[in-house]
Design an enzyme around this catalytic site. Structure first.
Site, PDB file in Angstrom:
ATOM      1  N   LYS A 109       5.680  -3.072  -3.893  1.00 40.03           N
ATOM      2  CA  LYS A 109       4.468  -2.878  -3.100  1.00 40.03           C
ATOM      3  C   LYS A 109       3.421  -3.926  -3.466  1.00 40.03           C
ATOM      4  CE  LYS A 109       1.127   0.772  -1.967  1.00 40.03           C
ATOM      5  NZ  LYS A 109       0.786   2.206  -2.175  1.00 40.03           N
ATOM      6  N   SER A 184       0.862   4.883   1.582  1.00 38.92           N
ATOM      7  CA  SER A 184       0.475   3.502   1.833  1.00 38.92           C
ATOM      8  C   SER A 184       1.580   2.491   1.501  1.00 38.92           C
ATOM      9  CB  SER A 184      -0.781   3.162   1.034  1.00 38.92           C
ATOM     10  OG  SER A 184      -0.600   3.384  -0.344  1.00 38.92           O
ATOM     11  N   SER A 208       1.830   8.418  -1.527  1.00 40.29           N
ATOM     12  CA  SER A 208       2.164   7.118  -0.945  1.00 40.29           C
ATOM     13  C   SER A 208       3.545   6.578  -1.294  1.00 40.29           C
ATOM     14  CB  SER A 208       1.103   6.083  -1.326  1.00 40.29           C
ATOM     15  OG  SER A 208      -0.123   6.403  -0.736  1.00 40.29           O
TER      16      SER A 208
END
Length: 530
Positions: A109, A184, A208
């Site tokens: 990420k 996210s 997330s």
């Protein structure tokens, strides 16, 4: 000259207007000669601040010789149709001490530091931030023989449960173009689901990791608080920060967790009970060793409140209850569990997240003993009207709500931290009667992505039903594993099928049991056909 004095150093300029601006916030009016005296004292305070500001920073430095970063580039649209890649590069260890992840390709990420590679954090509020350090988990993936192929898009400032907020564009659901991939960690989920990489890393401040896993048909694990070091990852609110694996199978998840878990001596989130590296359970081998015995006799509680929301999607509930029947058929002792406090857990989490998050994102987090990232704040701060204009609707809302809540409810953050402890003890009490608790990961399936012209309220509505069952366990620190359990009709169009997911929540430090349940279910059922 002493840096701690009542005399300003040469070149330090602070005016009475500067002081008045601070006093005005509190409605304070200076008396007699106070203003002049406190202006002098304020300028003297800046002696040490200016001195520290000019010092060299102190962050761990990677070994660029053994772990070279090559072929770094920003992907073109032709190479990045779903907007899932943030940056591409090749990163590996020339002589890794372990082969646990040998030749496995990984994406991470884009709120996780890789030295020498630009980090976007899903925003154009700032640009040109190139971290100086590698996150601990990056080092551990490389040490295990993994090959990092790039950074995956994260939502704007890592703040959204739906995948429409990144400055580089919306990320599509891999099973339904035009639908949310969750957030996210949206890019990680998209890339892993499509098979562009073998393994992925997400970060989780409310769901997330698990929400994108749920919406994209993947296995996502938010482990016990402190098990996986957060060092070198961009923080929101430290009490709810987690980083962990997103994979296609439970076995892959266990293997990646094994590679990244354990004390690093830098992350102050790691508390009593966190294993040292040589104490980390060999999760993948344990799954193989116990595969035949499975989950017979395991006590599984179906959390009543995890299914009681008025917006519970009928298709998700039906699919979940069918998945529960599989666990019963595998010999588990399944019965209902009730934890009434689960219904109000999102409110407690929300107070911590909103007020703590705004402090973290505006560089005001304090009380930490860890690796901080001042080079990020140098790029991103101060927050201005221009930078707010560049934020997504979700990030703007987080900023406005956080600042307002500190003004209106200045005592609530502290109370929410205490209530998180009460919430933790409430789940702990229930888990005395069960080995794990289960519930749908997200109570609503993937939604269509909003249009750019949609209102702020319409855009925010795309996150509804996504955090209800995930965020409580960021607050409490319990391990929570999401596994895919089939497809359900989209609420917007019944002809479009999107994944559903089961969340398995265990006792602190008992990741093994969560993995065993997921592994047993996965081996009994082909989830895409279920």
């Amino acid at each position: 000259m002493s840096l701690l004095s009542v005399t300003p150093a040469e070149g330090i300029i602070v005016t009475e207007d500067d002081l008045s601006a601070i006093a005005k916030k509190y409605g304070y009016e200076f008396k007699d000669n106070e203003k002049a005296e406190f202006t002098t004292l304020l300028a003297a305070t800046c002696n040490a601040m200016q001195f520290v500001s000019e010092m060299d920073d102190y962050q761990p430095e990677p070994d660029f010789t053994m772990t070279p970063r090559e072929n770094i580039y920003f992907p073109t649209k032709e190479d990045n149709l779903d907007n899932a890649w943030a940056y591409r590069f090749d990163l590996w260890h020339k002589s890794p001490p372990s082969t646990l992840l040998k030749d496995k390709t990984v994406c991470i990420k884009d709120n996780i530091c890789v030295a020498g590679v630009p980090c976007l954090i899903g925003t154009d509020v700032m640009s040109g931030w190139i971290p100086k350090t590698d996150a601990t988990i990056v080092t551990r993936i490389l040490d295990a023989g993994g090959v990092i192929k790039g950074k995956a898009v994260c939502e704007n400032l890592s703040t959204s449960a739906a995948s429409f907020t990144a400055a580089t564009g919306p990320v599509d659901n891999p099973y339904a173009r035009g639908y949310s991939a969750g957030g996210s960690s949206s890019g990680t989920a998209n890339l892993v689901a499509k098979g562009e990489v073998d393994l992925g890393i997400g970060a989780d401040q409310g769901g997330s990791i698990r929400i994108p896993a749920s919406l994209c048909g993947l296995v996502g694990f938010k482990a016990t608080s402190g098990l996986v070091p957060y060092t070198g990852c961009v923080s929101s609110e430290a009490t709810i920060d987690y980083v962990g694996p997103i994979t296609r199978t439970v076995m892959d998840n266990a293997m990646l967790l094994e590679a990244i878990a354990g004390v690093d001596g830098l992350d102050d989130r790691q508390r009593a009970g966190t294993p040292f590296l040589d104490q980390v359970p060999r999760y993948s081998q344990i799954l193989l060793d116990t595969k035949d015995s499975g989950i017979k006799g395991l006590r599984i509680g179906v959390l009543k409140e995890g299914l009681s929301s008025k917006i519970m999607d009928a298709g998700v509930e039906s699919k979940f209850r069918a998945a529960v029947k599989v666990l019963e058929d595998l010999g588990a002792a399944v019965r209902e569990a009730s934890i009434p406090m689960h219904d109000i857990a999102p409110a407690i989490f929300g107070a911590t997240s909103k007020q703590g998050g705004v402090m973290g994102r505006t560089g005001r987090a304090s009380g930490r003993r860890q690796v901080m990232l001042p080079d990020l704040y140098e790029k991103m701060l101060p927050t201005t009207a221009e930078s707010i204009e560049k934020m997504s609707v979700v990030s703007k809302n987080a900023l406005f709500a956080g600042e307002f809540c500190w003004q209106k409810f200045p005592h609530v953050y502290a109370k929410s931290i205490n209530l998180c402890r009460k919430l933790t003890e409430t789940y702990d009490e229930a888990l005395k009667n069960f080995d794990v608790l289960i519930m749908p990961t997200t109570i609503t399936p993937a939604d269509p992505l909003p249009l750019p012209t949609d209102s702020a309220v319409t855009k925010m509505s795309k996150t509804i039903g996504k955090l209800d069952n995930t965020c409580p366990f960021n607050a409490t620190g319990h391990p929570a594993l999401a596994i895919p359990i089939g497809f359900v009709p989209s609420k917007a169009d019944a002809s479009i099928k999107v994944p559903a997911s089961m969340q398995i929540v265990g006792k602190h430090w008992n990741e093994v049991t969560c993995l065993k349940v997921g592994f047993a279910w996965e081996n009994a059922v082909a989830w895409k056909e279920f």
